[in-house]
Every structure is written in structure tokens, then in C-alpha cells.
Design an enzyme around this catalytic site. Sequence first.
Site, PDB file in Angstrom:
ATOM      1  N   PRO A  49      17.128   9.111 -29.856  1.00  0.00           N
ATOM      2  CG  PRO A  49      18.397  11.068 -29.935  1.00  0.00           C
ATOM      3  CD  PRO A  49      17.780  10.007 -30.809  1.00  0.00           C
ATOM      4  CB  CYS A  50      14.585   7.613 -25.103  1.00  0.00           C
ATOM      5  SG  CYS A  50      15.769   7.839 -23.746  1.00  0.00           S
TER       6      CYS A  50
END
Length: 414
Positions: free
Chosen positions: A104-105
Site C-alpha cells: 500500500p502506497c
Amino acid sequence: MRQYNIVDLFAGCGGLLDGFLQTGKYNEIASVEWMKPQVNTLIHRLETKWDVKDAKERVLHFDMQREEELFHGWNDDEKYGSNKGLDYYVNKAGNIDIIIGGPPCQAYSLAGRVRDDNNMRSDYRNYLFERYLSVVERYQPKVFVFENVPGMLSSMPDGTPITDLIREGFHSIGYDIVDDIKKYALLNVSDYGVPQNRKRVILVGVNKNYYSNSHEILKNFYDNILTKQKIEKKTTLFEAIGDLPPCIPIFEEKARTKKLSHIAPLCEVSWHKPRYHNLRDMKIFQMLAEDIQSGKCEFTDSKKLSELYEKEVGSKSPIHRYHVLRPDVPGTTIIAHLYKDGLRYIHYDPNQARSITVREAARIQSFDDDFDFKGTQGHAYQMIGNAVPPKFAESLGHAIDELMVSITEEVVTA
């Protein structure tokens, strides 16, 4: 034709995997994702598009932070049910050639840092790459593909550049990535036919057990192999969504309901229905789109747009909210925050006075029209914004295949 066995981590709804599968050169062994709408969407896609009979088992709905259970399996979990675990599917396949995915960014994204008082320094997602690293270490693929946002290039949650931690982490388990990440691995997917300006870091890692000149091979991959996949003319937004039928705005109060602000067209394409907009926003959308269409362009700089937002809404925003998409160029980056509001994704047609639909967002992300999304409208926007564009992933898949061939040839020669 040889097919490479792949595992997809932090799979989301499967944009990266879908592109790889479209090449016909890869065989999905297992995928891992913890969000249920994304899991349901990926399972549906594998079943209906790729005829994967056991997709419900091979798509592991689970939290990758629970490593022991992830590898060995879990039973009767209140949230995640039961599964045999990754080891079972990997052992059944015999080997894993490639691991793909991107943690997840949100913790790395610049927009996320602007919104967070602590600049995302305390966010646990800063270190989810370690879970990815653990899977790579366990299954020792020849190659991995690690995707993330450009913000990771400047992220330093503990004072150390996150890219240094990632490089050192993979190096410690026998893998190399390119030395100059910004120079080689920062890519714009619009160069590969995606109708959107979307920069992403694509880290390709190679197993040093298979060849000695890993850095030369990696530079050749970015400079020559992947470059061959670029297109000559970029795809515009209009080329992507211009053929979709218009949605008719409802300006009369008597005709509106709490959930209906537009009349959606009857068409064969799913998810082409606008979200609800209040009259204030619809009038602003219309005014801004007309401003650009007429050539006046009085509201095209961020300062003017921020002033307009403050005037109309009565509050300030750290980033300017309003943005009309331009039809004659690739679209702006689709982000997951689109599920909360669409003020930065206003349709260019002033007669429609709306933000983009789920299907339009999907097309801008290069999803095929037969790619169906499972969940609410908000879920669909979120998973599209977080996805890797399948068209780019397909180009990447072809390039990785060529890299794998070069690795095989080197091993044979040696």
C-alpha cells in the site's frame, strides 16, 4: 509456449496481474489481498476472464503481516475464514519464477503526507515492504516486480530514505535492484498507451544466484527491453472515454432526489453512472468546464481554484480541489481518494456538469470494459485508483518475459 509461475502480493483488484495474464506468458499460482471488495473483484475476474476454476482458494483473503499463518495456512478466522496458505500452492506448482505486487502506497504518497499531521512517519504501512521481502526470501523467484508511488523516493519515516532500506533489504537476501532508482525506475504509464499521466516507481529485482552481472542486466532492461514497449503517440482522454454516452444533469429541484442528480444512459457498459452531486457543485462544474471550452481559461491556475473553493465551500484546503479533465491530452493521475470526492475529476463536457463515472475512471486506468468491480461505488473508485493500469502491466509483462529469456540464456551459456 513457456508460462512463468507468478505470485501476486498486495494484489488489490488485480490490475497488475491482469496485464501480465493478457500476455499469455504467465500462470497465476496465488494472490494475496486483505480488502474484501478487491478480493471479490479479483476472484470474479479470474473465474470469468481467465477460467481459473479454483480462484476462491488461490486468491488468499488475508493480512500479510501474519506471516506464519500466511505461509502455513489458517482455520476458521472470524474475518478471513480458512485457507491452506501460500506454501501449499507454491509446493503444488513446483516453483515460483516471478513475484509481483506493490505494498500500500498511502504512507509514501505526497498527498497523504500533506493531509497527515505527522507526515505519515508513524504509519505502519511504511514498512509493509518487509512482508513482501519475506515472501521473496522464502520462495526465491528469479525476478520480482515491486510497484509504488513516486513519493517513496523522498520518504524517510525514520530519517533513512525508504529506498535505501528497500535496496539493502533485498540485497541482504540475494537480490539486486538498479542503483539509480529515480533515473531508471521512475516511469510514466502514458508512455505505454495508458490515457493518463501517472508516474510510478517500478523496481525490478533479480536473483544474483542466476547471473553475475546483475546491474548491467537491470540497466539493459530499463534502457532497452522496457523502452521497446513505449508507444509513439500518447492516448488522449477523449480517445479513452469520448464514445461513452452522456449523463444528463438534473437542475430542477422537483426532479431531483437525495440520490439522483443525473439521468444515467442505458448502455451495455457497466458502472457508467455518475455519483450524486449537489446543485452547488454541479453549477461550479459547468462553469469551470465552460471556462476551458470557451478558451477563456480564467480558472486554470491552482490559486484561482483554491480561492473559488474557499468562496463557495467556506473552508480552505491544503490542495486545490477543482480540476477539469482535458480531452485532448492524457488524463490526470487517478488516485484512490476519488472514492471520497470527485472534485479533481470533472468531466470536460459542461453540458454534463459532473465528475467522472466508475467506468470512465476504469478506462482512464486502461481496464477493459468487461472488467467488473464488486462492491459499492465507493469501493470501485478506491480499487481503481489504487490499481496498476493493466495496459501498462501488459507491456511490463512482455518486457519481463524478454528479461527472463536473457537470464535463461545466460545460465545455459554459463
